[in-house]
Design a protein around this motif. Structure first.
Motif, mmCIF file in Angstrom:
data_model
loop_
_atom_site.group_PDB
_atom_site.id
_atom_site.type_symbol
_atom_site.label_atom_id
_atom_site.label_comp_id
_atom_site.label_asym_id
_atom_site.label_seq_id
_atom_site.Cartn_x
_atom_site.Cartn_y
_atom_site.Cartn_z
ATOM 1 N N VAL A 53 0.799 -1.133 0.039
ATOM 2 C CA VAL A 53 0.064 0.001 0.015
ATOM 3 C C VAL A 53 0.970 1.303 -0.188
ATOM 4 O O VAL A 53 1.639 1.304 0.810
ATOM 5 N N ILE A 54 0.921 1.994 -1.172
ATOM 6 C CA ILE A 54 1.967 3.043 -1.423
ATOM 7 C C ILE A 54 1.197 4.266 -1.111
ATOM 8 O O ILE A 54 -0.109 4.633 -1.860
ATOM 9 N N LYS A 55 1.899 5.483 -0.436
ATOM 10 C CA LYS A 55 1.417 6.717 -0.327
ATOM 11 C C LYS A 55 2.358 7.323 -1.047
ATOM 12 O O LYS A 55 3.454 7.505 -0.520
ATOM 13 N N LEU A 56 1.828 8.045 -2.205
ATOM 14 C CA LEU A 56 2.928 8.614 -2.849
ATOM 15 C C LEU A 56 2.539 10.145 -2.590
ATOM 16 O O LEU A 56 1.453 10.629 -2.838
ATOM 17 N N VAL A 57 3.452 11.099 -2.236
ATOM 18 C CA VAL A 57 3.506 12.449 -2.132
ATOM 19 C C VAL A 57 4.146 13.100 -3.307
ATOM 20 O O VAL A 57 5.680 13.022 -3.266
ATOM 21 N N ILE A 58 3.424 14.061 -3.969
ATOM 22 C CA ILE A 58 4.292 14.564 -4.914
ATOM 23 C C ILE A 58 3.994 16.471 -5.069
ATOM 24 O O ILE A 58 3.069 16.723 -4.601
ATOM 25 N N LEU A 59 5.328 16.738 -4.848
ATOM 26 C CA LEU A 59 5.257 18.408 -4.650
ATOM 27 C C LEU A 59 5.241 19.113 -6.136
ATOM 28 O O LEU A 59 6.116 18.659 -7.076
ATOM 29 N N THR A 60 4.203 19.754 -6.636
ATOM 30 C CA THR A 60 3.853 20.337 -7.777
ATOM 31 C C THR A 60 4.752 21.364 -8.111
ATOM 32 O O THR A 60 5.181 22.101 -7.142
ATOM 33 N N ASN A 61 4.786 21.684 -9.159
ATOM 34 C CA ASN A 61 5.493 22.881 -9.591
ATOM 35 C C ASN A 61 4.973 24.380 -8.893
ATOM 36 O O ASN A 61 5.589 25.101 -8.922
ATOM 37 N N ILE A 66 0.356 16.855 -3.640
ATOM 38 C CA ILE A 66 -0.814 15.794 -4.177
ATOM 39 C C ILE A 66 -0.516 14.572 -3.556
ATOM 40 O O ILE A 66 0.607 14.018 -3.469
ATOM 41 N N TYR A 67 -1.381 13.890 -3.133
ATOM 42 C CA TYR A 67 -1.151 12.699 -2.525
ATOM 43 C C TYR A 67 -1.970 11.421 -3.250
ATOM 44 O O TYR A 67 -3.258 11.587 -3.760
ATOM 45 N N ILE A 68 -1.392 10.349 -3.592
ATOM 46 C CA ILE A 68 -2.031 9.228 -4.220
ATOM 47 C C ILE A 68 -1.678 7.995 -3.592
ATOM 48 O O ILE A 68 -0.717 7.816 -2.762
ATOM 49 N N LYS A 69 -2.605 7.090 -3.571
ATOM 50 C CA LYS A 69 -2.770 5.787 -3.137
ATOM 51 C C LYS A 69 -2.643 4.859 -4.163
ATOM 52 O O LYS A 69 -3.450 4.799 -5.077
ATOM 53 N N ALA A 70 -1.563 4.023 -4.014
ATOM 54 C CA ALA A 70 -1.411 2.780 -4.908
ATOM 55 C C ALA A 70 -1.318 1.639 -4.406
ATOM 56 O O ALA A 70 -0.564 1.360 -3.263
ATOM 57 N N ILE A 71 -2.173 0.640 -4.596
ATOM 58 C CA ILE A 71 -2.188 -0.766 -3.725
ATOM 59 C C ILE A 71 -1.666 -1.774 -5.023
ATOM 60 O O ILE A 71 -2.185 -1.767 -6.148
ATOM 61 N N THR A 72 -0.808 -2.566 -4.600
ATOM 62 C CA THR A 72 -0.275 -3.707 -5.593
ATOM 63 C C THR A 72 -0.718 -5.146 -4.887
ATOM 64 O O THR A 72 -0.599 -5.188 -3.734
ATOM 65 N N GLU A 73 -1.241 -5.917 -5.757
ATOM 66 C CA GLU A 73 -1.362 -7.142 -5.250
ATOM 67 C C GLU A 73 -0.903 -8.104 -6.305
ATOM 68 O O GLU A 73 -1.132 -8.150 -7.549
ATOM 69 N N THR A 78 -3.782 -2.726 -8.204
ATOM 70 C CA THR A 78 -5.102 -2.896 -8.150
ATOM 71 C C THR A 78 -5.831 -1.913 -8.064
ATOM 72 O O THR A 78 -7.078 -1.339 -7.860
ATOM 73 N N VAL A 79 -5.349 -0.698 -7.336
ATOM 74 C CA VAL A 79 -5.806 0.766 -6.970
ATOM 75 C C VAL A 79 -4.777 1.741 -7.149
ATOM 76 O O VAL A 79 -3.610 1.584 -6.936
ATOM 77 N N PHE A 80 -5.243 2.938 -7.756
ATOM 78 C CA PHE A 80 -4.546 4.069 -8.173
ATOM 79 C C PHE A 80 -5.246 5.108 -7.955
ATOM 80 O O PHE A 80 -6.377 5.581 -8.845
ATOM 81 N N GLU A 81 -5.400 5.921 -6.883
ATOM 82 C CA GLU A 81 -6.393 6.979 -6.820
ATOM 83 C C GLU A 81 -5.670 7.996 -6.017
ATOM 84 O O GLU A 81 -4.795 7.871 -5.352
ATOM 85 N N GLU A 82 -6.119 9.477 -6.432
ATOM 86 C CA GLU A 82 -5.835 10.754 -5.562
ATOM 87 C C GLU A 82 -6.540 10.637 -4.125
ATOM 88 O O GLU A 82 -7.821 10.341 -4.188
ATOM 89 N N ILE A 83 -5.855 10.925 -3.203
ATOM 90 C CA ILE A 83 -6.456 10.900 -1.803
ATOM 91 C C ILE A 83 -6.326 12.219 -1.138
ATOM 92 O O ILE A 83 -5.368 13.181 -1.369
#
Length: 153
Positions: A53-61, A66-73, A78-83
């Motif tokens: 379960v990955i929480k990606l934090v991206i600093l925009t220009n 921006i926060y993203i949730k990505a789940i790998t199975e 299987t899940v890729f969405e902004e949170i």
């Protein structure tokens, strides 16, 4: 293609997120491409990093986060969405980077090298959550370095 797949799993495992609507769209397209080729991942990456379960934090220009949730199975996303920033997702890995770094990786002719360079120079930071995940990530890093030295990736 093999290098792009490995880069995507690393970004999702340790990657994959967005910064602006364009970046989110670009990443979403790459997620679909990745899933179509996930069966080609080296088995050691599938077993070590395939269920996260990955929480990606991206600093925009624009200096926004921006926060993203990505789940790998089983190595498939299987899940890729902004949170929202405060959403509790039970993350096992947190990845921090900038919009420019994400775009550099996505647009690179050699995304694996671009990803590894960004990781090595601190433009992309991967933080496993918990002792077991820290240990797993350390093992994955060693295997990645060995694979590089042996010319496997």
């Amino acid at each position: 293609m093999k290098k792009q797949i490995i880069v995507l799993i690393l970004i999702l495992t340790a990657l994959i997120p967005v910064a602006s609507a364009d970046v989110v769209s670009d990443l979403d397209i790459k997620v679909n491409e990745y899933n179509e080729n996930a069966d080609k991942l080296p088995s050691f990456l599938k077993s070590l990093l395939g269920n996260e379960v990955i929480k990606l934090v991206i600093l925009t220009n624009d200096e926004e986060e921006i926060y993203i949730k990505a789940i790998t199975e089983d190595a498939y996303i299987t899940v890729f969405e902004e949170i929202d920033e405060n959403d509790e997702i039970g993350e096992t890995i947190i990845i921090g980077t900038s919009e420019n770094t994400v775009q550099s990786i996505l647009n690179s002719e050699d995304p694996l090298t671009t990803f590894l360079d960004a990781k090595d120079n601190g433009e992309l930071i991967i933080e496993p959550v918990g002792f077991v995940n820290n240990l797993t990530f350390a093992v994955a890093n060693v295997l990645l370095k060995l694979s590089q030295l042996l010319g496997l990736i």
